[in-house]
Design a protein around this motif. Structure first.
Motif, PDB file in Angstrom:
ATOM      1  N   ARG A  69       2.102   1.723  -3.361  1.00 45.98           N
ATOM      2  CA  ARG A  69       1.062   2.193  -4.262  1.00 45.98           C
ATOM      3  C   ARG A  69       0.843   3.688  -4.086  1.00 45.98           C
ATOM      4  NH1 ARG A  69      -3.568  -0.774  -2.752  1.00 45.98           N
ATOM      5  NH2 ARG A  69      -2.315  -2.616  -3.032  1.00 45.98           N
ATOM      6  N   ALA A  70       0.842   4.134  -2.825  1.00 52.71           N
ATOM      7  CA  ALA A  70       0.651   5.564  -2.577  1.00 52.71           C
ATOM      8  C   ALA A  70       1.791   6.365  -3.191  1.00 52.71           C
ATOM      9  CB  ALA A  70       0.571   5.820  -1.079  1.00 52.71           C
ATOM     10  N   ARG A  79     -10.661   1.914  -2.010  1.00 55.95           N
ATOM     11  CA  ARG A  79      -9.459   2.714  -1.750  1.00 55.95           C
ATOM     12  C   ARG A  79      -9.743   4.199  -1.925  1.00 55.95           C
ATOM     13  NH1 ARG A  79      -6.669  -1.114  -4.541  1.00 55.95           N
ATOM     14  NH2 ARG A  79      -6.430   0.268  -6.293  1.00 55.95           N
ATOM     15  N   ASP A 139       1.126   3.764 -13.545  1.00 60.35           N
ATOM     16  CA  ASP A 139      -0.177   3.095 -13.439  1.00 60.35           C
ATOM     17  C   ASP A 139      -0.034   1.581 -13.503  1.00 60.35           C
ATOM     18  OD1 ASP A 139      -1.829   5.254 -13.051  1.00 60.35           O
ATOM     19  OD2 ASP A 139      -2.013   5.677 -15.195  1.00 60.35           O
ATOM     20  N   SER A 149      -6.051   6.081 -16.405  1.00 60.92           N
ATOM     21  CA  SER A 149      -5.152   5.075 -15.830  1.00 60.92           C
ATOM     22  C   SER A 149      -5.119   3.775 -16.638  1.00 60.92           C
ATOM     23  CB  SER A 149      -5.580   4.771 -14.405  1.00 60.92           C
ATOM     24  OG  SER A 149      -6.771   4.028 -14.437  1.00 60.92           O
ATOM     25  N   ARG A 164       1.262   0.330 -10.271  1.00 60.09           N
ATOM     26  CA  ARG A 164       0.239   0.352  -9.233  1.00 60.09           C
ATOM     27  C   ARG A 164      -0.706  -0.845  -9.376  1.00 60.09           C
ATOM     28  NH1 ARG A 164      -3.325   4.219  -7.585  1.00 60.09           N
ATOM     29  NH2 ARG A 164      -3.998   4.596  -9.697  1.00 60.09           N
ATOM     30  N   ARG A 165      -1.096  -1.104 -10.621  1.00 63.16           N
ATOM     31  CA  ARG A 165      -1.989  -2.236 -10.858  1.00 63.16           C
ATOM     32  C   ARG A 165      -1.300  -3.539 -10.469  1.00 63.16           C
ATOM     33  NH1 ARG A 165      -6.072  -4.796 -10.178  1.00 63.16           N
ATOM     34  NH2 ARG A 165      -6.748  -6.292 -11.718  1.00 63.16           N
ATOM     35  N   GLU A 183      -7.635   7.682  -2.330  1.00 64.08           N
ATOM     36  CA  GLU A 183      -6.765   7.560  -3.498  1.00 64.08           C
ATOM     37  C   GLU A 183      -7.602   7.801  -4.748  1.00 64.08           C
ATOM     38  OE1 GLU A 183      -4.209   3.906  -3.764  1.00 64.08           O
ATOM     39  OE2 GLU A 183      -5.337   3.669  -5.613  1.00 64.08           O
ATOM     40  N   GLU A 223      -3.709  -6.831 -19.072  1.00 66.90           N
ATOM     41  CA  GLU A 223      -4.984  -6.158 -18.828  1.00 66.90           C
ATOM     42  C   GLU A 223      -5.066  -4.830 -19.541  1.00 66.90           C
ATOM     43  OE1 GLU A 223      -6.246  -7.364 -14.365  1.00 66.90           O
ATOM     44  OE2 GLU A 223      -6.146  -5.255 -14.874  1.00 66.90           O
ATOM     45  N   LEU A 233     -14.010  -7.958  -7.553  1.00 69.12           N
ATOM     46  CA  LEU A 233     -13.058  -7.602  -6.501  1.00 69.12           C
ATOM     47  C   LEU A 233     -12.219  -6.399  -6.931  1.00 69.12           C
ATOM     48  CD1 LEU A 233     -12.224  -8.725  -3.734  1.00 69.12           C
ATOM     49  CD2 LEU A 233     -10.278  -9.756  -4.882  1.00 69.12           C
ATOM     50  N   ARG A 239      -6.191  14.968  -0.254  1.00 71.78           N
ATOM     51  CA  ARG A 239      -6.387  13.549  -0.113  1.00 71.78           C
ATOM     52  C   ARG A 239      -6.959  13.153   1.240  1.00 71.78           C
ATOM     53  NH1 ARG A 239      -2.445   8.797  -1.650  1.00 71.78           N
ATOM     54  NH2 ARG A 239      -3.329   7.276  -0.250  1.00 71.78           N
ATOM     55  N   HIS A 259      -3.683  -9.582  -4.229  1.00 70.93           N
ATOM     56  CA  HIS A 259      -4.815 -10.496  -4.255  1.00 70.93           C
ATOM     57  C   HIS A 259      -4.475 -11.854  -4.836  1.00 70.93           C
ATOM     58  CE1 HIS A 259      -7.506  -7.555  -2.722  1.00 70.93           C
ATOM     59  NE2 HIS A 259      -7.123  -6.696  -3.639  1.00 70.93           N
ATOM     60  N   ARG A 297      -7.145   1.411 -16.765  1.00 68.83           N
ATOM     61  CA  ARG A 297      -7.780   0.234 -16.169  1.00 68.83           C
ATOM     62  C   ARG A 297      -9.064  -0.024 -16.925  1.00 68.83           C
ATOM     63  NH1 ARG A 297      -6.316  -0.509 -10.593  1.00 68.83           N
ATOM     64  NH2 ARG A 297      -4.755   1.039 -10.101  1.00 68.83           N
ATOM     65  N   GLN A 298      -9.194  -1.223 -17.453  1.00 66.45           N
ATOM     66  CA  GLN A 298     -10.422  -1.562 -18.157  1.00 66.45           C
ATOM     67  C   GLN A 298     -10.939  -2.867 -17.613  1.00 66.45           C
ATOM     68  OE1 GLN A 298     -10.556  -0.875 -22.541  1.00 66.45           O
ATOM     69  NE2 GLN A 298      -8.369  -0.709 -22.268  1.00 66.45           N
ATOM     70  N   GLU A 325      -1.573  -4.277  -6.890  1.00 67.46           N
ATOM     71  CA  GLU A 325      -2.902  -4.776  -6.534  1.00 67.46           C
ATOM     72  C   GLU A 325      -3.025  -6.260  -6.851  1.00 67.46           C
ATOM     73  OE1 GLU A 325      -5.848  -2.458  -8.587  1.00 67.46           O
ATOM     74  OE2 GLU A 325      -4.954  -0.620  -7.807  1.00 67.46           O
ATOM     75  N   GLU A 382       0.831  -1.209   0.000  1.00 69.61           N
ATOM     76  CA  GLU A 382       0.000   0.000   0.000  1.00 69.61           C
ATOM     77  C   GLU A 382       0.857   1.247   0.000  1.00 69.61           C
ATOM     78  OE1 GLU A 382      -2.898  -0.063   3.114  1.00 69.61           O
ATOM     79  OE2 GLU A 382      -3.925  -1.803   2.275  1.00 69.61           O
TER      80      GLU A 382
END
Lengths: 604, 427
Positions: free
Chosen positions: A235-236, B46, A467, B204, A470-471, B52, A500, B38, B141, A478, B206-207, A474, A232
């Motif tokens: 990530r921050a 977050r 990015d 970002s 960061r992904r 964030e 992805e 998830l 933030r 998990h 993300r998809q 994550e 975390e």
């Protein structure tokens, strides 16, 4: 004490040393305020001059510095000016008249963090013509002026009276009318009028008009949680928004911009610079970093103080709003675009006895393009004026923007001071991540290398790189606990994140489509091959579709059914369609290559 | 006695059945992959809890459950008291907020910023933008409430001028301002190509792709669960009977065939829902169960061809004109025709017949022709100007031959010679 006389509206005003005076400036309603220290005649003896101590009005103080005050200033309040960039000799002709200054000590913005206490000033002798404008401060103001850092300046101006009357009228009209249309900001000069007007009760039922709406997001009741573990934390740190301690890999560019701006500030001249580079190469970040450093240098008095203003072409609705935003940042005034342009024109072209250098950052310059290009023309023309002291830094994405969209007179004024930011190489990207992580051990060495190589090969965009990382954290968090794993982000996690983000979904989408949709795609390809073209009408494809259905041993499809399948494919843009009102006549094209479609359909 | 109790139980149950059909929570029908759910949940959590900023796109064909996924995730998220207290939501839809001016007003209104009074937002477009950006910039933030922006039909926002709104939202999400999460929902797979370079860089990437890889067995299972009554149903005996009925229904061969056809046509849950609703609507007190015939009938309705149905309502003359057009299309390989050509073709047909049953005046035929145009069975060729006389305006037929033939078969009391004319290869 040297004495001098001056004609002023057929009356003779006597100015003494130690007296507070008004000096004409660019804004007629708000002349400059100063205190006479010494009066003298120049060599020829014809011209009288005065050595003065300058004061600044609230409206002249840059907004950034105004925040240091920590309270709402009175609109007529003045502050001691201790900047060194202004000439403290003025011509006697420019003196308008004396004024009274009330209150105790001076608060100066130019000596940060310490109160500059001077002796209490008593009201000095004033001449008759000032009396009519005498304004008796209300009780509240007297109380506040007993406060140590408060002083009142008597804005002895006729125009004040007029404005008072005007604003009273408008206020009454506003209170009387039911429409909540009167969102009128009180101007700085008439700010004390509301106290004089009796408080009118607004009739219940009409909504209160937002007169002093402050832009803010409500604050949360519980504070945001801090990062809990290493991932975390990483990530921050990797979030694009987190401000890094330093900007690695842009040292050369930093140095160039710094020296350019610094030299202009020190010389008191102006100039333009054009910075280009693809998105995510640190253009804006570098300029901000330069400004932070220069501001620091100005604070410790290494260089003269300056104003920094930032506008962004994307953050305005119309190119002409640029003037409004610049003016508001400079003086806090609100004006329409045309008026703002006129005011700025005046400000930058007239000689003022004291003026700080203004540094203007124009981000996304290409958005300021208009047909006549007058916004860009003005922005690049002002720095060339003798008294402007304006430095303009412009940022855009394309390297040849000046040649492509600007007409000659604009491009010529922009000049040839150009800089281009190259996309980051993989080593630089790696260094950027490392410096951001700053010893937080969350990534395996190989994983970092993979990310930076991949991004460098694609675009060299640092945002993308961050990015993906960061992904990846994550995904790592998990992923099922592996007894052999180190708990760090490894190759597999990074690979998954890359997949992805960069893999196209077309092939999966075709595989997941229903049988009829797949058949339709096949039919499209069959028809294209038959025609030898890349386009066919639905009717033509439909014939193939029915034939394919027979081959597959399915019930023949109806036209509506075929059309529905076609529309569904069109909605996800696997096909490109004409408007659906054309029905069976609409033309169909593929939005994916035929090979991709065949590849996707091959396995089943 | 037993008969009476049964009857008593049926009437309210009959109503309930319909209600179950309507109100049934569709979320049970979708089975999202856990990873995707998830991913989104963690992302929003977050934002809500850690402050964030994030941005994400949910992409999938229509009816794939994009909005439902977001809804489920939000429901889970808001169970958390901390998130519920702090999270602000802004819902935008590309079909409603057609430009940035409207979108900005809507955002300001939904956030209840200070320039909102009642339901009105004050200030010009430029002021609103400045105000909102200033508000977001002032936040930070740790102290300001996180804002969740949901942009439905995201692709339409990309068509706004300069993509100002998207740039600013993504820019805020990438800088140290008030924490925001931008969630875009779209059915276009090529949505990223719509974004400008600088907007794309700030997104970002993300998809979440929602693509249903549903097999037919799963599809059948879905039908069964969708139709079955839950355990908590008031009348347990009725529920038992009903569920047994559903089980036998799903086992039926013809039903399976119909469902297979639907499955082949589309995996969309909504179209399945439509089919089942049509079945359910045929359930009555007298017939408290779904029979295979109901499903067949419902399926017939679903697959009915609208244009072919329209042909059934035409007069014989209009039908004849359509047939003449069909022959013209055959002869000239789909080249456009005009009224005069159609009339000639029709006359040729009449000449071969001795009887004068279809001898119509020219104006009557023109009227019929115009009626066909009003029904949009034919449409003028684009670019043929309105200046040309009506008789010579070029037209195209909007029907497929299969539709014409199908309609002729079902046309009530269609004259045999007309039918034969339609079938003959040469006009």
């Amino acid at each position: 004490n040297a004495k001098k006389r001056k004609d002023f509206r057929t009356l003779t005003t006597v100015i003494n040393a130690g007296q507070h005076i008004l000096i004409e400036g660019e804004d007629e309603d708000n002349p400059y305020v100063a205190k006479v220290i010494r009066l003298f005649g120049d060599e020829s003896g014809k011209q009288k001059k005065a050595v003065v101590q300058w004061f600044v009005r609230v409206s002249e103080v840059p907004l950034s510095k105004l925040k240091l005050l920590g309270r709402e200033p009175h609109p007529q309040e003045i502050f001691l000016y201790q900047g060194r960039s202004c000439d403290d000799e003025v011509n006697a002709e420019s003196i308008l008249r004396p004024v009274q200054v009330k209150g105790g000590s001076y608060w100066s913005f130019w000596t940060p963090l310490c109160l500059n206490l001077l002796e209490n000033l008593q009201v000095l002798n004033s001449d008759g013509d000032d009396d009519e404008d005498e304004f008796v401060p209300s009780k509240k103001e007297l109380q506040s002026s007993s406060d140590e850092e408060e002083e009142e300046e008597e804005g002895a101006l006729e125009s004040d009276e007029e404005e008072e009357v005007l604003s009273k009228k408008s206020r009454r009209a506003a209170a009387g009318s039911c429409t909540p249309r009167s969102k009128r900001k009180t101007t700085s000069t008439s700010a004390r009028t509301p106290r004089k007007t009796p408080n009118k009760k607004i009739p219940p039922g009409t909504p209160r008009t937002p007169r002093h709406a402050t832009p803010s997001i409500p604050s949360r009741s519980l504070p945001a949680r801090r990062p809990g573990n290493v991932l975390e934390e990483a990530r921050a740190r990797l979030h694009v928004s987190s401000v890094p301690e330093s900007l690695p890999c842009r040292e050369q560019e930093f140095q160039d911009v710094y020296s350019f701006v610094e030299s202009k500030i020190v010389d008191g001249t102006g100039g333009c610079m054009y910075i280009s580079g693809v998105p995510g190469t640190g253009k804006t970040a570098t300029v901000h970093e330069v400004m932070r450093c220069l501001q620091h240098a100005a604070d410790v008095d290494e260089i003269p103080p300056f104003h920094f203003i930032e506008i962004n072409g994307m953050k305005m609705t119309d190119p002409h709003q640029a003037y409004v935003q610049i003016l508001q940042n400079l003086t806090g005034q609100k004006a329409t675009a045309d008026h703002a342009a006129a005011l700025l024109e005046k400000r930058f072209s007239s000689a003022a006895p004291r003026k700080e250098t203004t540094v203007l950052l124009v981000d996304e310059l290409d958005l300021l393009w208009t047909r006549k290009q007058n916004v860009m023309y003005n922005l690049f023309d002002w720095p060339t004026r003798r008294h402007a002291r304006l430095v303009v830094l412009t940022i855009a994405n394309t390297m040849d923007l000046p040649e492509r969209i600007m007409i000659n007179r604009v491009a010529s004024r922009l000049g040839l001071t150009r800089m281009s930011f190259q996309p980051y190489s993989f080593k630089q990207l790696q260094q950027i991540i490392m410096s951001r992580l700053n010893k937080v051990k969350a990534f395996e060495e190989d994983a970092l290398q993979l990310v930076s190589r991949k991004v460098a090969a694609l675009s060299g965009d640092a945002r993308r790189c961050l990015d993906i990382c960061r992904r990846a954290t994550e995904i790592c968090e998990h992923s099922p606990a592996d007894p052999f794993s180190t708990g760090l982000v490894g190759m597999s996690h990074v690979m998954e994140a890359l997949n992805e983000m960069f893999s196209s979904a077309y092939i999966t989408a075709i595989r997941c489509a229903s049988l009829q949709e797949q058949l339709f795609l096949r039919a499209v390809i069959a028809e294209f091959r038959r025609l030898g073209l890349e386009e066919a009408t639905f009717q033509q494809v439909f014939v193939q579709h029915r034939a394919l259905c027979r081959v597959e041993g399915l019930q023949p499809v109806s036209v509506s059914e075929g059309l529905a399948a076609c529309q569904r494919l069109g909605a996800c843009r696997l096909l490109l369609l004409e408007p659906s009102r054309l029905g069976v006549l609409q033309r169909v094209r593929l939005n994916v290559s035929q090979d991709d479609v065949l590849f996707a359909l091959k396995d089943d | 006695m037993s008969k009476r109790t049964a009857k008593d139980a049926h009437l309210p149950v009959g109503e309930c059945v319909t209600q179950v059909g309507i109100n049934q929570d569709l979320s049970s029908v979708y089975n999202f992959s856990d990873a995707q759910e998830l991913h989104l949940l963690e992302l929003l959590k977050r934002t809500a809890i850690h402050g964030e900023s994030n941005s994400v796109l949910i992409v999938g064909p229509r009816g794939a459950g994009k909005t439902m996924l977001l809804k489920c995730v939000l429901r889970d998220l808001l169970e958390d008291k901390e998130a519920q207290k702090s999270l602000l939501q802004v819902h935008l839809n590309g079909l409603l907020q057609t430009d940035d001016r409207i979108a900005l007003k809507e955002i300001t209104r939904q956030l209840h910023l200070e320039n909102v009074v009642g339901d009105k937002v004050f200030g010009s477009f430029a002021e609103n933008l400045g105000f909102l950006l200033e508000a977001l910039k002032k936040g930070d933030r740790s102290s300001s409430r996180p804002v969740l922006f949901i942009l439905d039909e995201f692709d339409l926002f990309a068509h706004h001028k300069n993509q100002t709104l998207l740039y600013n939202l993504f820019d805020v999400s990438q800088s140290a301002q008030a924490p925001i999460a931008v969630v875009g929902i779209t059915c276009r797979l090529d949505v990223l190509e719509l974004l400008e370079k600088r907007v794309k860089s700030r997104f970002s990437h993300r998809q979440i792709h929602l693509l249903s890889s549903l097999t037919f067995t799963q599809y059948l299972e879905r039908v069964r669960t969708q139709l079955s009554l839950p355990d908590g149903f008031p009348d347990s005996r009725f529920a038992q009977d009903w569920n047994d009925g559903v089980k036998t229904l799903c086992g039926d061969k013809s039903v399976e065939e119909v469902l297979q056809r639907h499955y082949n046509s589309s995996k969309d849950v909504r179209s399945l829902h439509m089919l089942l609703m049509l079945c359910l609507s045929r359930v009555s007190v007298a017939k408290p169960a779904i029979k295979p015939a109901d499903l067949l009938e419902a399926s017939r309705l679903c697959f009915a061809d609208a244009k072919a149905n329209m042909l059934h309502g035409l007069s014989i003359l209009e039908l004849c004109l359509i047939i003449a057009m069909k022959h013209l299309n055959d002869v000239y390989e789909g080249e456009p025709f005009n009224h005069q050509m159609v009339h000639n073709e029709f006359k040729k047909f009449l000449q071969r017949k001795s009887n004068s049953m279809y001898n119509f005046e020219q104006p009557v035929i023109l009227k019929a022709f115009e009626h066909l145009q009003q029904l949009e069975l034919i449409r003028p060729v684009d670019g043929s100007s309105a200046k040309t006389q009506r008789e010579y305006q070029l037209m195209r037929l909007m029907l497929d031959h299969s539709q014409i033939m199908e309609a002729l078969q079902k046309y009530p009391q269609c004259p045999t010679d007309v039918k034969q004319w339609a079938m003959s290869a040469f006009g």
